[in-house]
Design a protein around this motif. Sequence first.
Motif, PDB file in Angstrom:
ATOM      1  N   GLY A 204       0.809  -1.213   0.000  1.00 21.75           N
ATOM      2  CA  GLY A 204       0.000   0.000   0.000  1.00 21.75           C
ATOM      3  C   GLY A 204       0.843   1.263   0.000  1.00 21.75           C
ATOM      4  O   GLY A 204       0.546   2.221  -0.724  1.00 21.75           O
ATOM      5  N   ARG A 205       1.888   1.265   0.811  1.00 22.95           N
ATOM      6  CA  ARG A 205       2.773   2.427   0.858  1.00 22.95           C
ATOM      7  C   ARG A 205       3.457   2.645  -0.488  1.00 22.95           C
ATOM      8  O   ARG A 205       3.563   3.774  -0.970  1.00 22.95           O
ATOM      9  N   LEU A 206       3.934   1.574  -1.087  1.00 25.54           N
ATOM     10  CA  LEU A 206       4.607   1.697  -2.382  1.00 25.54           C
ATOM     11  C   LEU A 206       3.643   2.197  -3.454  1.00 25.54           C
ATOM     12  O   LEU A 206       4.025   2.978  -4.340  1.00 25.54           O
TER      13      LEU A 206
ATOM     14  N   ARG B 139       3.334   5.839  -3.995  1.00 28.13           N
ATOM     15  CA  ARG B 139       4.543   6.532  -4.440  1.00 28.13           C
ATOM     16  C   ARG B 139       4.979   6.184  -5.858  1.00 28.13           C
ATOM     17  O   ARG B 139       5.601   7.004  -6.520  1.00 28.13           O
ATOM     18  N   TYR B 140       4.655   4.973  -6.293  1.00 28.45           N
ATOM     19  CA  TYR B 140       5.154   4.506  -7.586  1.00 28.45           C
ATOM     20  C   TYR B 140       4.000   3.976  -8.442  1.00 28.45           C
ATOM     21  O   TYR B 140       2.913   3.704  -7.931  1.00 28.45           O
ATOM     22  N   PRO B 141       4.219   3.828  -9.752  1.00 28.88           N
ATOM     23  CA  PRO B 141       3.152   3.329 -10.640  1.00 28.88           C
ATOM     24  C   PRO B 141       2.642   1.967 -10.183  1.00 28.88           C
ATOM     25  O   PRO B 141       3.417   1.049  -9.910  1.00 28.88           O
ATOM     26  N   LEU B 142       1.325   1.836 -10.109  1.00 29.75           N
ATOM     27  CA  LEU B 142       0.704   0.633  -9.578  1.00 29.75           C
ATOM     28  C   LEU B 142       0.980  -0.587 -10.452  1.00 29.75           C
ATOM     29  O   LEU B 142       1.232  -1.685  -9.946  1.00 29.75           O
TER      30      LEU B 142
ATOM     31  N   THR C  19       3.542  -1.231 -12.280  1.00 29.84           N
ATOM     32  CA  THR C  19       4.921  -1.682 -12.054  1.00 29.84           C
ATOM     33  C   THR C  19       5.025  -2.501 -10.775  1.00 29.84           C
ATOM     34  O   THR C  19       5.719  -3.531 -10.720  1.00 29.84           O
ATOM     35  N   ILE C  20       4.341  -2.068  -9.720  1.00 24.97           N
ATOM     36  CA  ILE C  20       4.387  -2.789  -8.441  1.00 24.97           C
ATOM     37  C   ILE C  20       3.721  -4.150  -8.570  1.00 24.97           C
ATOM     38  O   ILE C  20       4.212  -5.155  -8.045  1.00 24.97           O
ATOM     39  N   ILE C  21       2.586  -4.200  -9.282  1.00 27.60           N
ATOM     40  CA  ILE C  21       1.892  -5.482  -9.477  1.00 27.60           C
ATOM     41  C   ILE C  21       2.791  -6.465 -10.226  1.00 27.60           C
ATOM     42  O   ILE C  21       2.908  -7.632  -9.847  1.00 27.60           O
ATOM     43  N   VAL C  22       3.434  -5.990 -11.286  1.00 30.35           N
ATOM     44  CA  VAL C  22       4.333  -6.854 -12.063  1.00 30.35           C
ATOM     45  C   VAL C  22       5.490  -7.334 -11.188  1.00 30.35           C
ATOM     46  O   VAL C  22       5.865  -8.520 -11.194  1.00 30.35           O
ATOM     47  N   GLY C  23       6.074  -6.417 -10.415  1.00 30.02           N
ATOM     48  CA  GLY C  23       7.166  -6.799  -9.531  1.00 30.02           C
ATOM     49  C   GLY C  23       6.749  -7.858  -8.523  1.00 30.02           C
ATOM     50  O   GLY C  23       7.500  -8.807  -8.246  1.00 30.02           O
ATOM     51  N   ALA C  24       5.543  -7.720  -7.973  1.00 32.68           N
ATOM     52  CA  ALA C  24       5.044  -8.700  -7.009  1.00 32.68           C
ATOM     53  C   ALA C  24       4.848 -10.061  -7.664  1.00 32.68           C
ATOM     54  O   ALA C  24       5.176 -11.103  -7.084  1.00 32.68           O
ATOM     55  N   GLN C  25       4.318 -10.063  -8.881  1.00 30.75           N
ATOM     56  CA  GLN C  25       4.099 -11.326  -9.588  1.00 30.75           C
ATOM     57  C   GLN C  25       5.414 -12.050  -9.861  1.00 30.75           C
ATOM     58  O   GLN C  25       5.525 -13.262  -9.665  1.00 30.75           O
ATOM     59  N   LEU C  26       6.418 -11.312 -10.299  1.00 31.39           N
ATOM     60  CA  LEU C  26       7.710 -11.923 -10.591  1.00 31.39           C
ATOM     61  C   LEU C  26       8.413 -12.388  -9.310  1.00 31.39           C
ATOM     62  O   LEU C  26       9.091 -13.422  -9.301  1.00 31.39           O
ATOM     63  N   MET C  27       8.232 -11.640  -8.232  1.00 26.10           N
ATOM     64  CA  MET C  27       8.831 -12.033  -6.960  1.00 26.10           C
ATOM     65  C   MET C  27       8.206 -13.333  -6.462  1.00 26.10           C
ATOM     66  O   MET C  27       8.904 -14.199  -5.910  1.00 26.10           O
ATOM     67  N   ARG C  28       6.901 -13.477  -6.630  1.00 29.05           N
ATOM     68  CA  ARG C  28       6.224 -14.723  -6.239  1.00 29.05           C
ATOM     69  C   ARG C  28       6.804 -15.905  -7.015  1.00 29.05           C
ATOM     70  O   ARG C  28       7.073 -16.973  -6.451  1.00 29.05           O
ATOM     71  N   GLY C  29       6.983 -15.723  -8.325  1.00 28.09           N
ATOM     72  CA  GLY C  29       7.523 -16.796  -9.143  1.00 28.09           C
ATOM     73  C   GLY C  29       8.947 -17.155  -8.770  1.00 28.09           C
ATOM     74  O   GLY C  29       9.305 -18.339  -8.679  1.00 28.09           O
ATOM     75  N   ALA C  30       9.782 -16.147  -8.518  1.00 30.33           N
ATOM     76  CA  ALA C  30      11.182 -16.391  -8.168  1.00 30.33           C
ATOM     77  C   ALA C  30      11.290 -17.130  -6.832  1.00 30.33           C
ATOM     78  O   ALA C  30      12.092 -18.069  -6.687  1.00 30.33           O
ATOM     79  N   ALA C  31      10.491 -16.712  -5.842  1.00 23.97           N
ATOM     80  CA  ALA C  31      10.535 -17.361  -4.534  1.00 23.97           C
ATOM     81  C   ALA C  31      10.105 -18.821  -4.634  1.00 23.97           C
ATOM     82  O   ALA C  31      10.656 -19.705  -3.961  1.00 23.97           O
ATOM     83  N   LEU C  32       9.122 -19.076  -5.496  1.00 22.65           N
ATOM     84  CA  LEU C  32       8.646 -20.447  -5.672  1.00 22.65           C
ATOM     85  C   LEU C  32       9.706 -21.318  -6.337  1.00 22.65           C
ATOM     86  O   LEU C  32       9.927 -22.471  -5.936  1.00 22.65           O
TER      87      LEU C  32
ATOM     88  N   PRO D 190      -5.441   6.431 -12.926  1.00 22.13           N
ATOM     89  CA  PRO D 190      -5.148   7.672 -12.202  1.00 22.13           C
ATOM     90  C   PRO D 190      -5.030   7.416 -10.709  1.00 22.13           C
ATOM     91  O   PRO D 190      -5.862   6.735 -10.126  1.00 22.13           O
ATOM     92  N   ALA D 191      -3.965   7.917 -10.098  1.00 21.28           N
ATOM     93  CA  ALA D 191      -3.719   7.686  -8.679  1.00 21.28           C
ATOM     94  C   ALA D 191      -4.243   8.846  -7.854  1.00 21.28           C
ATOM     95  O   ALA D 191      -3.840   9.992  -8.070  1.00 21.28           O
ATOM     96  N   PRO D 192      -5.150   8.595  -6.893  1.00 19.78           N
ATOM     97  CA  PRO D 192      -5.675   9.678  -6.054  1.00 19.78           C
ATOM     98  C   PRO D 192      -4.594  10.450  -5.327  1.00 19.78           C
ATOM     99  O   PRO D 192      -4.676  11.658  -5.179  1.00 19.78           O
ATOM    100  N   SER D 193      -3.545   9.753  -4.873  1.00 16.64           N
ATOM    101  CA  SER D 193      -2.501  10.444  -4.110  1.00 16.64           C
ATOM    102  C   SER D 193      -1.784  11.478  -4.966  1.00 16.64           C
ATOM    103  O   SER D 193      -1.425  12.544  -4.494  1.00 16.64           O
ATOM    104  N   ARG D 194      -1.602  11.170  -6.258  1.00 16.80           N
ATOM    105  CA  ARG D 194      -0.915  12.127  -7.133  1.00 16.80           C
ATOM    106  C   ARG D 194      -1.824  13.279  -7.519  1.00 16.80           C
ATOM    107  O   ARG D 194      -1.401  14.421  -7.619  1.00 16.80           O
ATOM    108  N   VAL D 195      -3.122  12.955  -7.724  1.00 13.87           N
ATOM    109  CA  VAL D 195      -4.080  14.021  -8.016  1.00 13.87           C
ATOM    110  C   VAL D 195      -4.214  14.943  -6.814  1.00 13.87           C
ATOM    111  O   VAL D 195      -4.269  16.149  -6.920  1.00 13.87           O
TER     112      VAL D 195
END
Length: 437
Positions: free
Chosen positions: A76-78, A81-84, A86-99, A200-205
């Motif tokens: 949530g914090r990330l 601050r950063y494009p959503l 990108t974070i979703i993709v990073g999380a998906q790849l991290m799940r695969g790598a850990a597995l 559109p991100a509410p925090s940036r708006v």
Amino acid sequence: MSRTTSWHSAVSERIPGGRDGRRMLVVSIIDKTGTGLWAGCAVLYFTYVSGLGLGQVGLLMTVSGGVGIAGSPLAGRLADRYPLVTIIVGAQLMRGAALLLLLTTDNLLLLTLYSALGALPDRAGSVLIKLYAARLAGRDRVRYQAIQRTTVNIGWSIGGLGAAAALATGSTRAYGLLLIGNVLTYVVIAALTLRCAEPPAPSRVAATSTTSPAPATTGEPAPSRPTSPWRDRTFLGYTATDAALFLDDTILQVAVPLWIVHATSAPVGLAPLLLVLNTVLVVIFQVPLARFGATTKAARRLLVPLAGLFLTGTLALAASAAGGTALAVTALVVAVVALTFAEIIHATASWELSVALAPAHAQGAYLGVHGIAQSAQRFAGPLLVTGVMAAGALAWPVLGLGLVAAGAAQHRLIRDRLTQPSPSPSLSVAKVTVSEH
């Protein structure tokens, strides 16, 4: 207008968020199909392939589940601050790598470390998808989440059937193949997610709006709200009560099968059939019932029937132990139906209320903290329900009354917050998150 164009227009109207909304639903169904392949055999993998004992498997699952709780607030914090995307993709790849790392060792410490690393993005996933829905679908976020949840259940079913077929071969090699199959789904959904537009991100708006002229005042001071969810007592109280209301998941997935075996005369084969009943009811009714929580006031009103469903379900579980196969089967079916509709109604209310209680400038941080509710329930819920079962049948109605009290407390707790005007019209969640598609 051509027939094909008309069909696409109709689909777009039924699924909020347009093309990106539909694409993210495809991501969800592939994701959960892969998860369904692995989730049902993970414990067996650690037992038969890694050679861990029962106590070691329990320790691994407990530690990784505890670490995973931090995934929601971190994501949530990330996301503020950063494009959503990108974070979703990073999380998906991290799940695969850990597995994949699980295939490299049989050491308990390393297996626990890799499982914990995978639990962080796994627990973050639901929060990230909720944020994407809130930002993309806007006012239709509840309907979108209902559709998304339906696809999740379909994906789980497909993956579970695939896992059952693979394990029926009796080969230990099947466990590794199912793990690799899940990893491949993460790669596929990462590629698909990259094709989704950044909503559109509410925090940036909100940050941009601070440079614009202040809105006209009415003589009344704007209500002051905490800037951090950790300092927001109302939101923390809401999250705590919501953790209790998420307990339907553990009751259905953990308690009902164990209760059938240890406390009733119902046949053991009833347990998987009741889980199928739960899935079918969610697929059929989640979307139609979403309209009853489409507004914030309506979502709060759902807490009243939710309490009745919890009480009915727990009373039925108590009755199932009264004796006789027919009574046990009937009572268990009633319990699962009541608790499934509690699950559906609570999901609808929780989606809307958690977003409505979050200020636009910190939407990600707030929803990240709210994600702790479900993670904490998954971590502590099994211990609670097994304790209830050990206490006997009469403990079920006591638990039901506890859930009724949690719902009543939440209903009262959020009343004043939901009736307050927004600090600034320009920061309204509805205005910020309306999709441009």
